[in-house]
Design an enzyme around this catalytic site. Structure first.
Site, short mmCIF file in Angstrom:
data_model
loop_
_atom_site.label_atom_id
_atom_site.label_comp_id
_atom_site.label_asym_id
_atom_site.label_seq_id
_atom_site.Cartn_x
_atom_site.Cartn_y
_atom_site.Cartn_z
N ASP A 168 -39.14 -10.13 29.75
CA ASP A 168 -37.83 -9.63 30.10
C ASP A 168 -37.77 -8.04 29.97
O ASP A 168 -36.88 -7.33 29.50
CB ASP A 168 -36.95 -10.09 28.88
CG ASP A 168 -36.84 -11.67 28.80
OD1 ASP A 168 -38.01 -12.52 28.21
OD2 ASP A 168 -35.91 -12.35 29.27
N ASP A 197 -38.83 -12.97 33.63
CA ASP A 197 -37.73 -11.95 33.83
C ASP A 197 -38.22 -10.62 33.91
O ASP A 197 -38.63 -9.83 33.09
CB ASP A 197 -36.73 -11.90 32.57
CG ASP A 197 -35.89 -13.00 32.71
OD1 ASP A 197 -35.87 -13.81 33.85
OD2 ASP A 197 -34.78 -13.33 31.95
N TYR A 200 -34.98 -7.69 36.82
CA TYR A 200 -33.62 -7.62 36.76
C TYR A 200 -32.79 -6.91 38.08
O TYR A 200 -31.65 -6.75 38.08
CB TYR A 200 -33.23 -7.12 35.54
CG TYR A 200 -33.24 -7.84 34.35
CD1 TYR A 200 -34.70 -7.78 33.66
CD2 TYR A 200 -32.35 -8.65 33.75
CE1 TYR A 200 -35.02 -8.65 32.58
CE2 TYR A 200 -32.85 -9.38 32.54
CZ TYR A 200 -34.27 -9.45 32.05
OH TYR A 200 -34.40 -10.26 31.10
N ASN A 234 -35.55 -16.73 34.55
CA ASN A 234 -34.40 -17.02 35.66
C ASN A 234 -34.09 -15.92 36.54
O ASN A 234 -33.51 -16.28 37.49
CB ASN A 234 -33.35 -17.56 34.58
CG ASN A 234 -32.91 -16.52 33.48
OD1 ASN A 234 -33.99 -16.23 32.68
ND2 ASN A 234 -31.83 -15.81 33.46
N HIS A 319 -41.00 -19.47 30.28
CA HIS A 319 -39.93 -18.49 29.87
C HIS A 319 -38.85 -18.76 28.91
O HIS A 319 -38.35 -17.94 27.91
CB HIS A 319 -39.14 -17.89 31.20
CG HIS A 319 -38.16 -17.04 31.16
ND1 HIS A 319 -38.58 -15.71 30.91
CD2 HIS A 319 -36.79 -17.04 31.28
CE1 HIS A 319 -37.47 -15.06 30.85
NE2 HIS A 319 -36.39 -15.64 30.88
N HIS A 328 -27.40 -16.69 21.61
CA HIS A 328 -27.44 -16.62 23.09
C HIS A 328 -28.64 -17.55 23.40
O HIS A 328 -29.56 -17.55 22.93
CB HIS A 328 -27.79 -15.08 23.41
CG HIS A 328 -27.25 -14.74 24.80
ND1 HIS A 328 -26.03 -14.98 25.20
CD2 HIS A 328 -27.99 -14.38 25.80
CE1 HIS A 328 -25.76 -14.58 26.29
NE2 HIS A 328 -27.12 -14.23 26.69
N HIS A 329 -28.36 -18.22 24.44
CA HIS A 329 -29.40 -19.35 25.11
C HIS A 329 -29.58 -20.40 24.19
O HIS A 329 -30.61 -21.19 24.48
CB HIS A 329 -30.62 -18.66 25.44
CG HIS A 329 -30.53 -17.60 26.61
ND1 HIS A 329 -29.74 -17.62 27.83
CD2 HIS A 329 -31.04 -16.15 26.66
CE1 HIS A 329 -29.80 -16.52 28.51
NE2 HIS A 329 -30.54 -15.76 27.85
N HIS A 356 -36.95 -14.86 27.42
CA HIS A 356 -35.43 -15.28 27.63
C HIS A 356 -34.52 -14.82 26.81
O HIS A 356 -33.21 -14.11 27.16
CB HIS A 356 -35.27 -16.56 27.94
CG HIS A 356 -34.22 -17.33 28.76
ND1 HIS A 356 -33.63 -16.82 29.76
CD2 HIS A 356 -33.40 -18.31 28.19
CE1 HIS A 356 -32.62 -17.35 30.01
NE2 HIS A 356 -32.41 -18.52 29.30
N HIS A 358 -33.37 -12.08 24.23
CA HIS A 358 -33.76 -10.82 24.10
C HIS A 358 -33.79 -10.34 22.67
O HIS A 358 -33.06 -9.43 22.03
CB HIS A 358 -32.69 -10.00 24.89
CG HIS A 358 -32.79 -10.19 26.27
ND1 HIS A 358 -31.69 -9.76 27.11
CD2 HIS A 358 -33.49 -11.03 27.24
CE1 HIS A 358 -31.98 -10.18 28.44
NE2 HIS A 358 -32.89 -11.10 28.47
FE LIG Z 1 -34.19 -15.00 31.03
#
Ligand SMILES: [Fe+2]
Length: 465
Positions: A168, A197, A200, A234, A319, A328-329, A356, A358
């Site tokens: 990421d 990732d 971005y 993603n 990922h 988150h996620h 994924h 962070h």
């Molecule tokens: Fe991601």
């Protein structure tokens, strides 16, 4: 009972209580106490030095390399020429010789909405010597550029080798710090395992692909000299039907070639390589992975092929993490976990790296594979055959850190902290490897979290070696 005897017993009981308390404390997971700014951070400006276009007409830029075969004797060299196709040749020579050889690649281009890419060159060089430094040159006429790489040693059980881990990454000042820390770490990564990732660019209007180009120029300073092993995330999907972009992974697939056919994969999104003493399986969290899908079929045929006598260290890259205790996620990796985790335990995968989320997190060796809808056994348990799961999505992209965590910290979570950083997976021999997590705020050598890993396949032989 005399006074001294009572005192001795009390002392013994107190010592026992302290010992048990320490054990319990060490079994509980730790959460780093640092509180970081979690807000979004802007990308570095377009005129930043790290995005500088190399001088000269049509000069090759965004040079990066990855492994080009299954064994480590191949390299894929990729670069972009902005103005015209130019030469598609790579000249290369071993460091101890002056005899230049030529290899010829292919050129691809793509359009994405209102963006047209430069000329993207990919050249595979095979049958190199193991453990050898090579120089290479791309470009033509007066505008050529030279770089170098070192091939890995021949695969073997006790070959030491050092991998870096970044996920990421993006292109903010934090991203730049992460890459700089990786470069300056005294434990030198020889190959970077990238867990998805990348640029971005898709956060810009119409997924402005010029931010793919800036990212390519940003990472060149490292990726032109050591292979980056790619995993998709993603942010590589780039699927936007409203602007006519209906082919998932279009920019990624044009820009980053991987040797997927060498492992009998039918897609660049999942593949495997051997490198020194490691066998690395890359899978895609964002491709079909259920029963009967190509990826499912491939991995079920792939795992039994791994020869742990040749490559003891079995590493999986993906990922989306299967275990993450951040809010988150949360549980996004659950469907893949339900299907794939039993194999990771059966085949004694040593470590699963993901991004994924962070932040950073390391799990205990646990599994959660007993559940069968009716038995209610859905709690992760200690499992000596299970991998360690490490989330290293803390490269430093524009979306910022995730700091909100599920509370209390689950028992399976050994250490978690929302700070930017990178990892080093340092294989010593067939039985032992050391993992270190380096946060950006510390000196380059400081390990904010670390772990000695005992190889899952060879662990029973540890006491006799
Ligand atoms: Fe991601």
């Amino acid at each position: 009972m005399g006074f001294q005897c009572v005192l001795a017993r009390l002392t013994y009981l107190l010592a026992g209580w302290i010992f048990i308390s320490v054990c319990e404390f060490s079994e509980a997971g730790l959460t780093g106490s640092y509180v970081r700014d979690s807000g979004p951070t802007p990308d570095m400006p377009l005129d930043s030095d790290v995005f500088q276009v190399p001088p000269g007409y049509n000069a090759p830029q965004q040079v990066h390399i990855t492994q080009g075969d299954h064994e480590g004797r191949g390299v894929i060299i990729s670069w972009i020429t902005p103005d015209e196709s130019g030469s598609n040749s790579v000249f290369y020579w071993a460091a101890n010789t002056q005899i230049k050889k030529a290899a010829y690649g292919i050129v691809v281009r793509y359009k994405y909405y209102n963006y047209t890419s430069g000329y993207i060159h990919h050249c595979t060089i095979k049958n190199l010597y193991f453990d050898t430094k090579y120089h290479y040159e791309v470009g033509s006429g007066n505008v050529t550029r030279q770089f170098w790489f070192v091939t890995p040693p021949q695969p073997g059980p006790d070959v030491p080798y050092t991998f870096g881990l970044i996920g990421d990454l993006g292109q903010t000042h934090n991203s730049n710090r992460t890459l700089t820390h990786y470069e300056l770490n005294p434990v030198k990564g020889q190959t970077l395992l990238f867990v998805g990732d990348l640029s971005y660019a898709d956060n810009y209007p119409f997924h402005d692909n010029t931010r793919w180009d800036t990212w390519g120029r940003f990472i060149e300073r490292n990726a032109a000299y050591q292979p980056w092993i790619w995993t998709v995330g993603n942010h590589e999907i780039d699927f936007v039907p409203t602007i006519g972009e209906t082919k998932p992974f279009k920019p990624y697939k044009h820009r980053f070639f991987v040797p997927y056919r060498e492992s009998e994969s039918t897609s660049p999104l999942w593949y495997s390589i051997k490198r020194a003493s490691a066998y690395i399986i890359v899978i895609s969290s964002y491709s079909a992975f259920g029963k009967y899908t190509p990826q499912y079929r491939w991995i079920t045929e792939e795992l039994p092929k791994v020869n742990r006598t040749e490559t003891p260290w079995l590493i999986v890259l993906m990922h989306c993490p299967m275990y993450s205790s951040y809010v988150h996620h949360y549980m996004e990796g659950e469907t893949m976990r339900v299907i794939y985790e039993p194999w990771f335990v059966e085949y004694k995968v040593d470590v699963v790296f993901a991004g994924h989320v962070h932040a950073y997190e390391r799990s205990e060796r646990i599994s959660n594979i007993a559940y069968n809808v009716v038995n209610g056994l859905c709690t992760p348990i200690t499992d000596d055959s299970a991998p360690v799961y490490i989330t290293i999505g803390d490269g430093g992209n524009q979306e910022g850190l995730v700091t909100e965590m599920t509370e209390p910290q689950p028992k399976y979570s050994a250490y978690r902290e929302a700070s930017y950083g990178h990892g080093i997976f340092d294989i010593k021999n067939r039985t032992h490897a050391h993992f270190g997590w380096h946060r950006n705020q510390d000196g380059f050598a400081v390990e904010a979290d670390s772990l000695w890993l005992v190889n899952r396949y060879w662990k029973s032989s540890v006491s006799t070696l």
